[in-house]
Write a protein that holds these residues in place. Structure first.
Motif, short mmCIF file in Angstrom:
data_model
loop_
_atom_site.label_atom_id
_atom_site.label_comp_id
_atom_site.label_asym_id
_atom_site.label_seq_id
_atom_site.Cartn_x
_atom_site.Cartn_y
_atom_site.Cartn_z
N GLY A 18 21.17 -9.87 -25.19
CA GLY A 18 21.24 -8.43 -24.99
C GLY A 18 22.63 -8.01 -24.58
O GLY A 18 23.28 -8.69 -23.78
N LEU A 19 23.11 -6.90 -25.14
CA LEU A 19 24.46 -6.41 -24.86
C LEU A 19 24.42 -4.92 -24.57
O LEU A 19 23.64 -4.18 -25.18
CB LEU A 19 25.38 -6.64 -26.06
CG LEU A 19 25.55 -8.06 -26.54
CD1 LEU A 19 26.14 -8.08 -27.94
CD2 LEU A 19 26.46 -8.81 -25.58
N ALA A 20 25.29 -4.47 -23.69
CA ALA A 20 25.48 -3.04 -23.44
C ALA A 20 26.72 -2.61 -24.22
O ALA A 20 27.77 -3.23 -24.13
CB ALA A 20 25.67 -2.78 -21.96
N VAL A 21 26.57 -1.55 -25.02
CA VAL A 21 27.67 -1.02 -25.81
C VAL A 21 27.90 0.42 -25.36
O VAL A 21 26.97 1.22 -25.31
CB VAL A 21 27.33 -1.08 -27.32
CG1 VAL A 21 28.42 -0.44 -28.15
CG2 VAL A 21 27.10 -2.52 -27.76
N GLU A 22 29.16 0.75 -25.04
CA GLU A 22 29.47 2.04 -24.43
C GLU A 22 30.00 3.10 -25.39
O GLU A 22 30.09 4.26 -25.01
CB GLU A 22 30.49 1.83 -23.30
CG GLU A 22 30.03 0.89 -22.21
CD GLU A 22 28.86 1.44 -21.40
OE1 GLU A 22 28.75 2.67 -21.25
OE2 GLU A 22 28.03 0.63 -20.93
N ALA A 56 21.53 5.77 -34.04
CA ALA A 56 21.69 4.72 -33.04
C ALA A 56 22.99 3.94 -33.20
O ALA A 56 23.53 3.41 -32.23
CB ALA A 56 20.50 3.76 -33.09
N GLY A 57 23.50 3.85 -34.43
CA GLY A 57 24.74 3.12 -34.67
C GLY A 57 24.62 1.99 -35.68
O GLY A 57 25.49 1.12 -35.76
N LYS A 58 23.54 1.98 -36.46
CA LYS A 58 23.34 0.91 -37.44
C LYS A 58 24.46 0.86 -38.48
O LYS A 58 24.99 -0.21 -38.76
CB LYS A 58 21.98 1.09 -38.14
CG LYS A 58 20.78 0.97 -37.21
CD LYS A 58 19.45 1.19 -37.91
CE LYS A 58 19.28 2.56 -38.50
NZ LYS A 58 19.28 3.67 -37.54
N THR A 59 24.83 2.01 -39.02
CA THR A 59 25.90 2.03 -40.02
C THR A 59 27.25 1.75 -39.37
O THR A 59 28.09 1.07 -39.97
CB THR A 59 25.90 3.37 -40.77
OG1 THR A 59 24.63 3.53 -41.42
CG2 THR A 59 27.00 3.42 -41.82
N THR A 60 27.47 2.20 -38.15
CA THR A 60 28.71 1.90 -37.45
C THR A 60 28.85 0.40 -37.24
O THR A 60 29.92 -0.18 -37.46
CB THR A 60 28.76 2.64 -36.10
OG1 THR A 60 28.66 4.05 -36.34
CG2 THR A 60 30.04 2.34 -35.34
N LEU A 61 27.77 -0.26 -36.85
CA LEU A 61 27.79 -1.71 -36.70
C LEU A 61 28.08 -2.37 -38.05
O LEU A 61 28.89 -3.30 -38.14
CB LEU A 61 26.45 -2.21 -36.15
CG LEU A 61 26.37 -3.73 -35.97
CD1 LEU A 61 27.04 -4.15 -34.68
CD2 LEU A 61 24.93 -4.20 -35.99
N THR A 62 27.46 -1.88 -39.12
CA THR A 62 27.67 -2.45 -40.45
C THR A 62 29.11 -2.25 -40.90
O THR A 62 29.69 -3.12 -41.57
CB THR A 62 26.68 -1.85 -41.46
OG1 THR A 62 25.36 -2.01 -40.96
CG2 THR A 62 26.79 -2.52 -42.82
N ARG A 94 24.53 2.31 -25.68
CA ARG A 94 23.47 1.67 -26.45
C ARG A 94 23.18 0.30 -25.82
O ARG A 94 24.07 -0.33 -25.26
CB ARG A 94 23.89 1.42 -27.91
CG ARG A 94 24.41 2.64 -28.66
CD ARG A 94 23.29 3.62 -28.96
NE ARG A 94 23.71 4.65 -29.89
CZ ARG A 94 24.06 5.88 -29.55
NH1 ARG A 94 24.09 6.24 -28.29
NH2 ARG A 94 24.38 6.77 -30.47
N THR A 95 21.95 -0.12 -25.98
CA THR A 95 21.58 -1.48 -25.64
C THR A 95 21.30 -2.18 -26.97
O THR A 95 20.47 -1.71 -27.75
CB THR A 95 20.33 -1.53 -24.74
OG1 THR A 95 20.62 -0.82 -23.53
CG2 THR A 95 19.96 -2.97 -24.41
#
Length: 172
Positions: A16-20, A50-56, A151-152
């Motif tokens: 698990g990670l915290a993303v700011e 949530a950030g799915k595309t940003t992560l991709t 985000r978590t």
């Protein structure tokens, strides 16, 4: 970004990670890309925004692929060929697909998977049959009318491939 916890159930590796911020989400994608290889299936789960595309996007940068990584919502899937010797990135948005793997057969993901990294947004219950080994990324955010960027992110490696990469995944 900080690690929240690490646990292991039989056959899985969980971190698990915290993303700011969106920048940290993109950086997380670049770091995850370092452990990805041809044949990897990455499932992304999270609410809209949530950030799915940003992560991709970060995964694409880390893999060194051609083309801007944008949401494939209306085209369902985009293939980003490698700029070098690495794998292609196949980015799928299964949001509008109601059925399971049967409905996705036209995308030929099973053909693409051995030579590519396949990332599927909204793939829960739809693509698990593609591979016994997969990385499931769950992104949780505050819901409602908020501008909270925190985000978590939970990385869950499933299968023997990820059990072998426990240390590498923990270093993400």
């Amino acid at each position: 970004m900080e690690a929240a916890h690490e646990t292991a159930a039989p056959g899985t590796v969980t971190l698990g990670l915290a993303v700011e911020s969106p920048e940290q989400m993109r950086d997380l994608g670049r770091r995850i890309a370092r452990v990805l290889a041809p044949g990897d299936l990455v499932m992304l789960t999270g609410e809209l925004g949530a950030g799915k595309t940003t992560l991709t996007r970060g995964l694409g940068e880390g893999l060194g692929v051609r083309g801007a990584v944008t949401s494939p919502t209306f085209v369902i899937a985009r293939v980003h060929p490698p700029l070098g010797a690495g794998p292609a990135l196949v980015h799928v948005d299964a949001y509008r697909l109601g059925g399971g793997l049967d409905e996705m057969e036209d995308l030929d993901l099973d053909v693409s998977l051995p030579d590519s990294v396949v990332v599927v947004e909204w793939g829960d219950g739809k693509v698990e049959e593609l591979s016994e080994d997969r990385l499931h990324v769950v992104i949780d955010r505050a819901v409602g009318d908020t501008d909270d960027e925190r985000r978590t992110v939970t990385l869950r490696g499933i299968g023997a491939r990820w059990a072998g990469l426990r240390g590498d995944l923990a270093a993400v």
